[in-house]
Design an enzyme around this catalytic site. Structure first.
Site, PDB file in Angstrom:
ATOM      1  N   TYR A   1      -0.582   8.653  -2.847  1.00 18.32           N
ATOM      2  CA  TYR A   1      -0.086   8.518  -4.477  1.00 18.32           C
ATOM      3  C   TYR A   1      -1.845   8.713  -4.981  1.00 18.32           C
ATOM      4  O   TYR A   1      -1.424   9.436  -6.095  1.00 18.32           O
ATOM      5  CB  TYR A   1      -0.447   6.922  -4.905  1.00 18.32           C
ATOM      6  CG  TYR A   1       1.220   6.110  -3.904  1.00 18.32           C
ATOM      7  CD1 TYR A   1       1.683   6.478  -3.408  1.00 18.32           C
ATOM      8  CD2 TYR A   1       1.152   4.995  -4.140  1.00 18.32           C
ATOM      9  CE1 TYR A   1       3.292   5.984  -3.011  1.00 18.32           C
ATOM     10  CE2 TYR A   1       2.273   4.130  -4.195  1.00 18.32           C
ATOM     11  CZ  TYR A   1       3.038   4.534  -3.892  1.00 18.32           C
ATOM     12  OH  TYR A   1       3.676   3.984  -3.256  1.00 18.32           O
ATOM     13  N   GLY A   2      -2.976   9.285  -4.223  1.00 23.73           N
ATOM     14  CA  GLY A   2      -3.844   9.579  -4.551  1.00 23.73           C
ATOM     15  C   GLY A   2      -3.773  10.934  -5.629  1.00 23.73           C
ATOM     16  O   GLY A   2      -4.914  11.345  -6.517  1.00 23.73           O
TER      17      GLY A   2
ATOM     18  N   GLU B   1      -5.989   8.802   8.407  1.00 20.61           N
ATOM     19  CA  GLU B   1      -4.480   8.793   9.260  1.00 20.61           C
ATOM     20  C   GLU B   1      -5.235   9.505  10.062  1.00 20.61           C
ATOM     21  O   GLU B   1      -4.078   8.951  11.574  1.00 20.61           O
ATOM     22  CB  GLU B   1      -3.679   9.745   8.687  1.00 20.61           C
ATOM     23  CG  GLU B   1      -3.759   9.057   6.694  1.00 20.61           C
ATOM     24  CD  GLU B   1      -2.651   8.435   6.734  1.00 20.61           C
ATOM     25  OE1 GLU B   1      -1.282   9.194   7.267  1.00 20.61           O
ATOM     26  OE2 GLU B   1      -2.441   7.619   5.451  1.00 20.61           O
TER      27      GLU B   1
ATOM     28  N   ASP C   1       1.004  -0.938  -0.002  1.00 15.22           N
ATOM     29  CA  ASP C   1      -0.022   0.529  -0.385  1.00 15.22           C
ATOM     30  C   ASP C   1       1.003   1.387  -0.359  1.00 15.22           C
ATOM     31  O   ASP C   1       2.249   1.605   0.576  1.00 15.22           O
ATOM     32  CB  ASP C   1      -0.493  -0.406   0.904  1.00 15.22           C
ATOM     33  CG  ASP C   1      -1.622   1.130   1.329  1.00 15.22           C
ATOM     34  OD1 ASP C   1      -2.350   1.681   0.031  1.00 15.22           O
ATOM     35  OD2 ASP C   1      -2.260   1.498   2.045  1.00 15.22           O
ATOM     36  N   SER C   2       0.239   2.528  -0.098  1.00 19.82           N
ATOM     37  CA  SER C   2       1.134   3.279  -0.279  1.00 19.82           C
ATOM     38  C   SER C   2       1.480   4.022   1.017  1.00 19.82           C
ATOM     39  O   SER C   2       2.143   4.590   1.131  1.00 19.82           O
ATOM     40  CB  SER C   2       0.210   4.671  -0.906  1.00 19.82           C
ATOM     41  OG  SER C   2      -1.000   5.056  -0.460  1.00 19.82           O
TER      42      SER C   2
ATOM     43  N   CYS D   1      -3.861  -1.005  -2.329  1.00 24.90           N
ATOM     44  CA  CYS D   1      -3.929   0.437  -2.800  1.00 24.90           C
ATOM     45  C   CYS D   1      -4.741   0.492  -4.079  1.00 24.90           C
ATOM     46  O   CYS D   1      -4.406   0.069  -5.240  1.00 24.90           O
ATOM     47  CB  CYS D   1      -3.115   1.411  -2.756  1.00 24.90           C
ATOM     48  SG  CYS D   1      -3.092   2.719  -3.342  1.00 24.90           S
ATOM     49  N   ASN D   2      -6.001   0.926  -3.822  1.00 21.96           N
ATOM     50  CA  ASN D   2      -6.669   1.250  -4.621  1.00 21.96           C
ATOM     51  C   ASN D   2      -5.690   2.052  -5.723  1.00 21.96           C
ATOM     52  O   ASN D   2      -6.531   1.450  -7.421  1.00 21.96           O
ATOM     53  CB  ASN D   2      -8.180   1.710  -4.727  1.00 21.96           C
ATOM     54  CG  ASN D   2      -9.441   1.226  -4.459  1.00 21.96           C
ATOM     55  OD1 ASN D   2     -10.133   0.377  -4.073  1.00 21.96           O
ATOM     56  ND2 ASN D   2      -8.865   0.444  -2.509  1.00 21.96           N
TER      57      ASN D   2
ATOM     58  N   CYS E   1     -10.801   3.173  -1.944  1.00 25.15           N
ATOM     59  CA  CYS E   1      -9.814   3.805  -0.922  1.00 25.15           C
ATOM     60  C   CYS E   1      -9.869   3.033   0.068  1.00 25.15           C
ATOM     61  O   CYS E   1     -10.646   2.460   0.986  1.00 25.15           O
ATOM     62  CB  CYS E   1      -9.449   4.767  -0.860  1.00 25.15           C
ATOM     63  SG  CYS E   1      -8.088   5.381   0.401  1.00 25.15           S
ATOM     64  N   THR E   2      -8.031   2.273   0.441  1.00 25.88           N
ATOM     65  CA  THR E   2      -7.640   1.823   2.052  1.00 25.88           C
ATOM     66  C   THR E   2      -8.411   2.019   2.703  1.00 25.88           C
ATOM     67  O   THR E   2      -8.760   1.214   4.508  1.00 25.88           O
ATOM     68  CB  THR E   2      -6.145   1.755   1.581  1.00 25.88           C
ATOM     69  OG1 THR E   2      -5.679   2.458   1.319  1.00 25.88           O
ATOM     70  CG2 THR E   2      -5.861   0.228   0.765  1.00 25.88           C
ATOM     71  N   HIS E   3      -8.939   3.245   3.111  1.00 23.83           N
ATOM     72  CA  HIS E   3      -9.129   3.940   4.233  1.00 23.83           C
ATOM     73  C   HIS E   3      -9.800   4.342   4.242  1.00 23.83           C
ATOM     74  O   HIS E   3     -10.479   4.257   5.917  1.00 23.83           O
ATOM     75  CB  HIS E   3      -8.226   5.468   4.396  1.00 23.83           C
ATOM     76  CG  HIS E   3      -6.899   5.557   3.870  1.00 23.83           C
ATOM     77  ND1 HIS E   3      -5.833   5.141   3.686  1.00 23.83           N
ATOM     78  CD2 HIS E   3      -5.664   6.212   5.222  1.00 23.83           C
ATOM     79  CE1 HIS E   3      -4.701   5.443   3.777  1.00 23.83           C
ATOM     80  NE2 HIS E   3      -4.954   6.445   4.715  1.00 23.83           N
TER      81      HIS E   3
HETATM   82  N1  DGL Z   1      -3.904   3.911  -0.230  1.00 20.39           N
HETATM   83  C1  DGL Z   1      -4.793   4.581  -1.033  1.00 20.39           C
HETATM   84  C2  DGL Z   1      -5.585   4.037  -1.955  1.00 20.39           C
HETATM   85  O1  DGL Z   1      -5.973   3.283  -1.600  1.00 20.39           O
HETATM   86  C3  DGL Z   1      -5.041   5.757  -0.599  1.00 20.39           C
HETATM   87  C4  DGL Z   1      -3.521   7.117   0.057  1.00 20.39           C
HETATM   88  C5  DGL Z   1      -3.161   7.510  -0.658  1.00 20.39           C
HETATM   89  O2  DGL Z   1      -3.742   8.476  -1.429  1.00 20.39           O
HETATM   90  O3  DGL Z   1      -1.592   6.989  -1.182  1.00 20.39           O
HETATM   91  O4  DGL Z   1      -6.194   4.581  -3.015  1.00 20.39           O
END
Ligand code: DGL
Length: 247
Positions: free
Chosen positions: A39-40, A150, A7-8, A70-71, A180-182
């Site tokens: 990363y988004g 976060e 994941d990011s 990570c999506n 999104c993971t979060h």
């Molecule tokens: N892990 C990212 C996702 O699932 C979210 C956090 C990011 O922007 O890196 O898209």
């Protein structure tokens, strides 16, 4: 079975949680690119480069499988990562699309996809859902949810205001893809906001459903080994993993 989860940052722990609940793997190795999150908000080429670098990181571990939690990375870099890797690489977008199909009986159901700016701009979920004849789609980038999670703010006034900010002009959805993971950490607040009749699609549960359908898991691992790595401040990630995963 040894699996890598990429994941990011910390959000992919929601996917690890689902993997642990279903006891599919003997060894789980997690890598969060905490030095370069989010990363988004990055562009396609950067996301692909970071994805390939993650594959290189995991090569030291001789994995049986790599899961891209990570999506954003799943939406942009999956095929490049599959080419670079020497094990199967599985992303959450395809799994999420299939889980949505399994959850809905009506092709006219209204599906709302939420995710980072990059994920929503990629239209990866829409493409997958349209291929399965779902046409009634809405997509909304909700990047504010990432820093809220976060900060471990999962409910309360700020969360409610951010829901209003993003959702008040949208049609009420029958299904909500947490792209999104979060976002699974906001699931109960989202469920309260939209009501019980809206079905929430969670990447972690979707990936488990996909894995169980695609591979033949013979053994349940009740006490898997877990290792957590991060590109910056791994101790902070390990502390959060302890709290969120209860490990
Ligand atoms: N892990 C990212 C996702 O699932 C979210 C956090 C990011 O922007 O890196 O898209």
């Amino acid at each position: 079975m040894k699996v890598g989860v990429f994941d990011s940052g910390i959000g992919g722990l929601t996917v690890v949680k689902s993997l642990l609940q279903h006891q599919l793997f003997e060894e789980i190795i997690y890598f969060g690119d905490t030095a370069r999150v989010p990363y988004g908000s990055k562009d396609k080429n950067t996301i692909i480069r970071y994805g390939i670098e993650a594959v290189e990181f995991f090569k030291n571990f001789k994995l049986d499988m790599l899961i891209v939690a990570c999506n954003t990375v799943s939406a942009y870099a999956l095929s490049e990562m599959q080419e670079a890797a020497n094990c199967p690489v599985i992303g959450v977008v395809e799994a999420g699309v299939l889980a949505t199909q399994n959850a809905l009986t009506n092709k006219n159901a209204n599906i709302l996809i939420i995710g980072t700016n990059a994920t929503i701009n990629s239209q990866a979920y829409e493409k997958g859902l349209k291929d399965l004849d779902f046409q009634n789609l809405q997509a909304k980038a909700t990047p504010l949810f990432v820093p809220l999670v976060e900060e471990e703010i999962f409910d309360g006034a700020i969360v409610k205001e951010s829901f209003k900010h993003y959702f008040q002009k949208l049609t009420h959805p029958d299904a909500l893809i947490l792209g999104c993971t979060h976002f699974p950490l906001l699931a109960s607040s989202l469920q309260n906001y939209f009501g019980q009749e809206t079905q929430l699609i969670h990447s972690g549960d979707a990936i488990v459903e996909y894995l169980e359908k695609t591979f033949d898991f013979q053994t349940k691992y009740t006490n898997p080994s877990l290792q957590f790595f991060a590109s910056e401040n791994p101790d902070a990630l390990r502390l959060i993993a302890k709290r969120w995963l209860d490990v």
